[in-house]
Design a protein around this motif. Structure first.
Motif, PDB file in Angstrom:
ATOM      1  N   MET A  11      37.174 -36.089  43.412  1.00 29.88           N
ATOM      2  CA  MET A  11      37.450 -35.592  44.779  1.00 29.88           C
ATOM      3  C   MET A  11      37.245 -36.717  45.806  1.00 29.88           C
ATOM      4  N   GLY A  12      38.043 -37.806  45.879  1.00 33.40           N
ATOM      5  CA  GLY A  12      39.157 -38.068  45.005  1.00 33.40           C
ATOM      6  C   GLY A  12      38.778 -39.016  43.874  1.00 33.40           C
ATOM      7  N   THR A  13      39.752 -39.279  43.055  1.00 28.63           N
ATOM      8  CA  THR A  13      39.554 -40.071  41.849  1.00 28.63           C
ATOM      9  C   THR A  13      39.194 -41.520  42.156  1.00 28.63           C
ATOM     10  N   LEU A  14      39.856 -42.136  43.143  1.00 30.76           N
ATOM     11  CA  LEU A  14      39.538 -43.531  43.478  1.00 30.76           C
ATOM     12  C   LEU A  14      38.107 -43.658  43.999  1.00 30.76           C
ATOM     13  N   ALA A  15      37.676 -42.670  44.778  1.00 30.33           N
ATOM     14  CA  ALA A  15      36.307 -42.685  45.292  1.00 30.33           C
ATOM     15  C   ALA A  15      35.306 -42.511  44.150  1.00 30.33           C
ATOM     16  N   VAL A  46      40.661 -29.993  41.693  1.00 31.92           N
ATOM     17  CA  VAL A  46      39.848 -29.139  42.568  1.00 31.92           C
ATOM     18  C   VAL A  46      40.574 -29.016  43.910  1.00 31.92           C
ATOM     19  N   PRO A  47      40.787 -27.795  44.424  1.00 29.72           N
ATOM     20  CA  PRO A  47      41.492 -27.635  45.702  1.00 29.72           C
ATOM     21  C   PRO A  47      40.846 -28.434  46.833  1.00 29.72           C
ATOM     22  N   ASP A  48      41.671 -28.865  47.759  1.00 27.19           N
ATOM     23  CA  ASP A  48      41.210 -29.709  48.863  1.00 27.19           C
ATOM     24  C   ASP A  48      40.131 -29.010  49.685  1.00 27.19           C
ATOM     25  N   ARG A  49      38.992 -29.642  49.800  1.00 27.91           N
ATOM     26  CA  ARG A  49      37.849 -29.073  50.507  1.00 27.91           C
ATOM     27  C   ARG A  49      38.102 -28.963  52.005  1.00 27.91           C
ATOM     28  N   SER A  57      44.350 -23.878  54.082  1.00 22.31           N
ATOM     29  CA  SER A  57      44.631 -23.460  52.715  1.00 22.31           C
ATOM     30  C   SER A  57      43.722 -22.300  52.343  1.00 22.31           C
ATOM     31  N   GLU A  58      44.242 -21.384  51.544  1.00 17.65           N
ATOM     32  CA  GLU A  58      43.437 -20.259  51.085  1.00 17.65           C
ATOM     33  C   GLU A  58      42.779 -20.554  49.732  1.00 17.65           C
ATOM     34  N   LYS A  59      43.039 -21.729  49.198  1.00 13.41           N
ATOM     35  CA  LYS A  59      42.490 -22.098  47.893  1.00 13.41           C
ATOM     36  C   LYS A  59      41.104 -22.699  48.054  1.00 13.41           C
ATOM     37  N   SER A  60      40.099 -21.939  47.681  1.00 11.79           N
ATOM     38  CA  SER A  60      38.719 -22.414  47.770  1.00 11.79           C
ATOM     39  C   SER A  60      38.393 -23.321  46.580  1.00 11.79           C
ATOM     40  N   TYR A 168      43.147 -40.224  54.542  1.00 15.74           N
ATOM     41  CA  TYR A 168      44.240 -39.515  53.875  1.00 15.74           C
ATOM     42  C   TYR A 168      45.522 -40.338  53.775  1.00 15.74           C
ATOM     43  N   ARG A 169      45.997 -40.857  54.913  1.00 14.54           N
ATOM     44  CA  ARG A 169      47.271 -41.576  54.902  1.00 14.54           C
ATOM     45  C   ARG A 169      47.171 -42.888  54.130  1.00 14.54           C
TER      46      ARG A 169
END
Length: 242
Positions: A11-15, A46-49, A57-60, A168-169
């Motif tokens: 979350m994320g993979t590079l981090a 894992v959905p975006d926090r 987003s409604e995805k927890s 993000y960008r």
């Protein structure tokens, strides 16, 4: 494998990759066997926090993280390491899932601030750089404001937009470590907002700090503090079992 810990990453993979790199680099070693035992869970889906916290987003992410914790608790790790700052918004829910300790990165970072400025005779002006989700959920602000000798500085809208773009960008979408923008943000917080220190509350920002080896600006990197505590605990357990 015995005497190991589990890293909740992706979350994320590079981090997460940056966290593991720093962890291995700082571990005292003279042979292969001196490195630490750990399981890396790179749960990239894992959905975006931040999107969930901001109502975009409604995805927890909670169900996915709880599933990881339940699944890997059966392996009996010594402790869990959660490498995503924003995910600490759900910390209280996550710790209910297991009896295995879960390290709290924001608390470790705030303790580092207090130690660094222990002799300062006025309130410590701490600027917080993080995702919009972390800022809105006040993950760091609440920890900082629990101390009377800390004054929390939240970026204005213009600076926060720059931070969001960097995270993000540039980093997440383009894998571009935009050093010019990173240093510009730090300069604005230190010089314009008159912060004594900038607290990096996002692992993508930790990746920037690690890649630039910044020494020009006063910074507390939450991921760096988490790495140090992870190594300390892991070596403590290893010594106790030897």
């Amino acid at each position: 494998m015995k005497n190991f810990f589990a890293i909740l990453g992706g979350m994320g993979t590079l981090a997460t990759e940056s966290f593991v790199h720093v962890l291995n680099e700082r571990t005292p070693n003279h042979s292969d066997q001196d490195y630490l035992n750990y399981v890396l869970i790179n749960h990239a889906t894992v959905p975006d926090r931040t999107a969930f916290i901001l109502g975009k987003s409604e995805k927890s992410p909670v169900a996915a993280l709880k599933e990881d914790i339940r699944q890997y608790s059966t392996l009996e790790p010594r402790f869990f390491v959660l490498t995503c700052n924003t995910a600490h918004h759900f910390y209280d829910e996550l710790v209910e899932t297991t009896t295995t300790p879960l390290l709290h990165m924001p608390r470790l970072a705030v303790q580092a601030v207090l130690k660094k400025f222990a002799d300062l005779e006025r309130p410590i002006r701490v600027g917080v750089l993080a995702t919009e989700g972390t800022i809105q959920s006040k993950v760091y602000e609440n920890e900082l404001n629990s101390y009377t000798n800390i004054e929390t500085i939240i970026p204005n809208q213009e600076i926060q937009q720059q931070v969001t773009h960097l995270i993000y960008r540039d980093i997440k979408e383009r894998n571009f470590l935009n050093q010019e923008l990173y240093f510009s943000i730090l300069d604005q917080m230190i010089r314009e907002q008159q912060c004594d220190v900038v607290l990096l509350g996002c692992t993508e920002l930790s990746l920037m700090q690690e890649s630039t080896k910044n020494a020009a600006y006063s910074v507390i990197d939450a991921q760096s503090e988490l790495v140090d505590e992870t190594i300390r605990l892991a070596l403590e357990y290893r010594q106790a079992d030897s």
